[in-house]
Design an enzyme around this catalytic site. Structure first.
Site, PDB file in Angstrom:
ATOM      1  N   LYS A 163       0.834  -1.186   0.000  1.00  0.00           N
ATOM      2  CA  LYS A 163       0.000   0.000   0.000  1.00  0.00           C
ATOM      3  C   LYS A 163       0.879   1.250   0.000  1.00  0.00           C
ATOM      4  CE  LYS A 163      -1.673   1.710   3.895  1.00  0.00           C
ATOM      5  NZ  LYS A 163      -0.817   2.457   4.827  1.00  0.00           N
ATOM      6  N   HIS A 193      -1.211  -5.702   5.296  1.00  0.00           N
ATOM      7  CA  HIS A 193      -0.570  -6.583   6.285  1.00  0.00           C
ATOM      8  C   HIS A 193      -1.522  -6.928   7.427  1.00  0.00           C
ATOM      9  CE1 HIS A 193       0.296  -2.825   8.429  1.00  0.00           C
ATOM     10  NE2 HIS A 193       0.564  -3.550   9.502  1.00  0.00           N
ATOM     11  N   LYS A 197      -2.275 -10.766   9.780  1.00  0.00           N
ATOM     12  CA  LYS A 197      -2.156 -10.934  11.237  1.00  0.00           C
ATOM     13  C   LYS A 197      -2.948 -12.162  11.659  1.00  0.00           C
ATOM     14  CE  LYS A 197      -1.594  -5.985  12.208  1.00  0.00           C
ATOM     15  NZ  LYS A 197      -0.302  -5.725  12.820  1.00  0.00           N
ATOM     16  N   HIS A 255      -6.810  -1.074   6.115  1.00  0.00           N
ATOM     17  CA  HIS A 255      -6.819  -1.860   7.352  1.00  0.00           C
ATOM     18  C   HIS A 255      -8.186  -1.892   8.044  1.00  0.00           C
ATOM     19  CE1 HIS A 255      -2.707  -1.696   6.453  1.00  0.00           C
ATOM     20  NE2 HIS A 255      -2.344  -0.673   7.195  1.00  0.00           N
TER      21      HIS A 255
HETATM   22  C1  BG6 Z   1       0.560   1.211   8.066  1.00  0.00           C
HETATM   23  C2  BG6 Z   1       0.300   2.690   8.153  1.00  0.00           C
HETATM   24  O1  BG6 Z   1      -0.047   0.674   6.936  1.00  0.00           O
HETATM   25  O2  BG6 Z   1       0.032   0.580   9.230  1.00  0.00           O
HETATM   26  C3  BG6 Z   1       0.925   3.254   9.405  1.00  0.00           C
HETATM   27  O3  BG6 Z   1       0.848   3.332   6.999  1.00  0.00           O
HETATM   28  C4  BG6 Z   1       0.457   2.511  10.628  1.00  0.00           C
HETATM   29  O4  BG6 Z   1       0.648   4.654   9.526  1.00  0.00           O
HETATM   30  C5  BG6 Z   1       0.627   1.004  10.433  1.00  0.00           C
HETATM   31  O5  BG6 Z   1       1.237   2.942  11.719  1.00  0.00           O
HETATM   32  C6  BG6 Z   1      -0.024   0.230  11.565  1.00  0.00           C
HETATM   33  O6  BG6 Z   1       0.341  -1.120  11.461  1.00  0.00           O
HETATM   34  P1  BG6 Z   1       0.461  -2.010  12.763  1.00  0.00           P
HETATM   35  O7  BG6 Z   1       0.716  -3.390  12.251  1.00  0.00           O
HETATM   36  O8  BG6 Z   1       1.585  -1.460  13.586  1.00  0.00           O
HETATM   37  O9  BG6 Z   1      -0.853  -1.879  13.472  1.00  0.00           O
END
Ligand code: BG6
Length: 514
Positions: A163, A193, A197, A255
């Site tokens: 992304k 991602h 998880k 997300h």
């Molecule tokens: C990323 C965003 O995709 O996801 C970030 O660009 C964010 O801004 C991150 O901090 C959060 O991922 P995780 O796995 O730490 O919750």
């Protein structure tokens, strides 16, 4: 503690060469190499696996390995074993090249032919674009022109796209079109991602492998759903990306909607890439886009002012972060109320919120059930209004697990109830915390399983939902920024969004430390 033997041992992935564009970048050192290391540790990489890093920075395979010697130790910490790294290290190679020059791709093609011939491996190539998004289309096109996108009998070519997939619907459509001119949709693996998880994948398992859950997973029993992705970090060193993006674009179309779709989708008829993604696509299409006037009341934005961590460390305002404009109107917090037009979810609001510099790092889905009738207690000390509803909490991170809040009698001669939480924790039960998600996604891509990757249509649906908000927000720049203190739980307007519906956000303060 459960015996880890419970987990079935997976086979190593098929042989391949993974080409990492942006090999000297942040993503490669923070996520990709540690994930590859863990895959190697767990015996999930093929013996005929190699990595070819490509970047514009000068260097050769040996200097790249030396650079990785350091970064691997930094990012793996106590998990680092030089014995294991020494086994993986000789299979790492480097090619210096400019992603915008055709010549680099001619050399890439020669290098790949050379590597596969020397190692006598099949010419299976996994191209991973760990680069800034402006290179995605350019790299895909040049790979195709160099003949590297074509799959021939007994060999595959896959393209992993990180992304952001565009900045809005229009640019996402253009990007998808460019990618499709070079690769088939079935060769494109778009990473979110969050879908990698463990705890997110478990939502479907939990819903569909337990006969007590699915019968109550609908509007008859559920009052509303809250999805929270709260981060303690600020913008860090990413102002260049974050300033034009903001929390809405950064977190919503990917997300948060990914979490919402696994909570809300209908069961697929098989655990199969297309069947699962068809159901996710349907639910995204069923989410009702906000009308412009609804954006004003159901989409809340915020930006953090100076504040302090819960233990008193001062935190600067977003506008004082390096690279951020002193009058920036970029939002660092978003809360939304969304509805799904489906039989299952009729009348059940989904409240979504995400923010940077919140009081705790905390990603969870709280499913709040309707009140029990409780008429038996109406004349007793336990009044209906005092009886909290059941809440199921799917804790994505940290303290990965599932909690169920229910009411129970307090030991006492007089009837009194108290809410208690029944808790399942991955760490307690399985003796290990789930991984970051990249391991699963890289492994699945090598195995050709697209289930956890975004399809072009779900990317476009995500942007279609965010688009009306972008339009209203850019037409009406915020006049009240900054509107929440760093280290707090966000702006008051977000609390009002819930209070207007007679509801409130779940208190996150009780979270146990990770
Ligand atoms: C990323 C965003 O995709 O996801 C970030 O660009 C964010 O801004 C991150 O901090 C959060 O991922 P995780 O796995 O730490 O919750």
């Amino acid at each position: 503690m459960a015996d880890m033997e419970l987990a079935q041992k997976a086979d190593p992935a098929p042989p391949c060469t993974m080409v990492i564009f942006g090999a000297r970048g942040d993503l490669a050192k923070r996520k990709l190499f540690p994930a590859l290391y863990y895959l190697a540790r767990d015996g999930l990489l093929n013996e005929q696996f190699s990595i070819l890093g490509v970047d514009h920075i000068e260097g050769n395979s040996e200097s790249y390995r030396e650079y990785l010697d350091e970064t691997m130790q930094d990012f793996l910490g106590a998990d680092f074993s030089s014995k294991l790294w020494d086994e993986l290290r000789p299979n790492v190679h480097y090619l210096q090249g400019d992603f915008l020059q055709d010549q680099a791709f001619t050399r890439l093609s020669e290098k790949l032919a050379d590597l596969t011939a020397t190692a006598q491996t099949p010419a299976n190539y996994l191209f991973y674009m760990a680069t800034p998004p402006r290179f995605f289309g350019e790299i895909a096109t040049r790979l195709q022109q160099a003949g590297l996108a074509r799959e021939e009998e007994g060999q595959w070519r896959r393209l992993v796209v990180e992304k952001p997939f565009g900045q809005d619907l229009q640019s996402a459509l253009v990007l998808n079109k460019t990618l499709h001119q070079a690769f088939q949709e079935s060769q494109i693996y778009r990473i979110d991602h969050y879908l990698g998880k463990e705890t997110v994948q478990n939502i479907l398992m939990y819903r569909l492998a337990n006969s007590t859950v699915e019968p109550i997973w609908n509007h008859r029993y559920i009052d509303h759903v809250q999805i929270t992705v709260a981060e303690t970090v600020g913008v860090e060193n990413r102002a260049g990306y974050y300033e034009p993006s903001g929390a809405l674009r950064d977190m919503l179309p990917n997300h948060l909607l990914a979490l919402m779709s696994v909570v809300a989708m209908e069961p697929a008829n098989a655990l199969d890439g297309e069947a699962v993604r068809d159901e996710q696509a349907k639910i995204l299409k069923a989410i009702r886009p906000l009308e412009p006037e609804e954006v004003l009341t159901q989409a809340i934005r915020g930006q953090y002012a100076a504040g302090a961590t819960p233990d008193g460390q001062p935190l600067r305002a977003y506008r004082d972060e390096p690279g951020v404009a002193p009058d920036s109107t970029t939002e660092t917090y978003v809360a939304l109320k969304l509805a799904i037009d489906s039989w299952r979810w009729a009348g059940v609001p989904f409240y979504l919120r995400t923010g940077k510099r919140m009081a705790g790092r905390y990603t969870e889905i709280a499913v709040q059930f309707k009140h029990a009738p409780n008429m038996m207690f109406k004349d007793s000390l336990v009044k209906r209004a005092n009886i909290p509803p059941n809440v199921l909490i799917l804790r994505i991170q940290p303290n990965e697990g599932i909690g169920m809040c229910f009411n129970t009698k307090v030991p006492s001669p007089v009837p009194q109830l108290s809410q208690v939480e029944m808790d399942f924790s991955y760490a307690d039960y399985f003796g290990q915390a789930p991984t970051t998600g990249y391991e699963t996604l890289i492994y699945d891509c090598m195995c050709g399983d697209p289930t956890l990757f975004k399809r072009a249509d779900t990317i476009e649906s995500g942007w279609s939902l965010v688009e009306p908000i972008i339009d209203v927000w850019s037409a009406l720049p915020p006049r009240h920024f900054p509107n929440y203190a760093a280290g707090s739980w966000g702006p008051e307007e977000a609390d009002a969004l819930m209070h207007n519906d007679g509801r409130s956000w779940r208190k996150c303060d009780h979270v146990k430390p990770a």
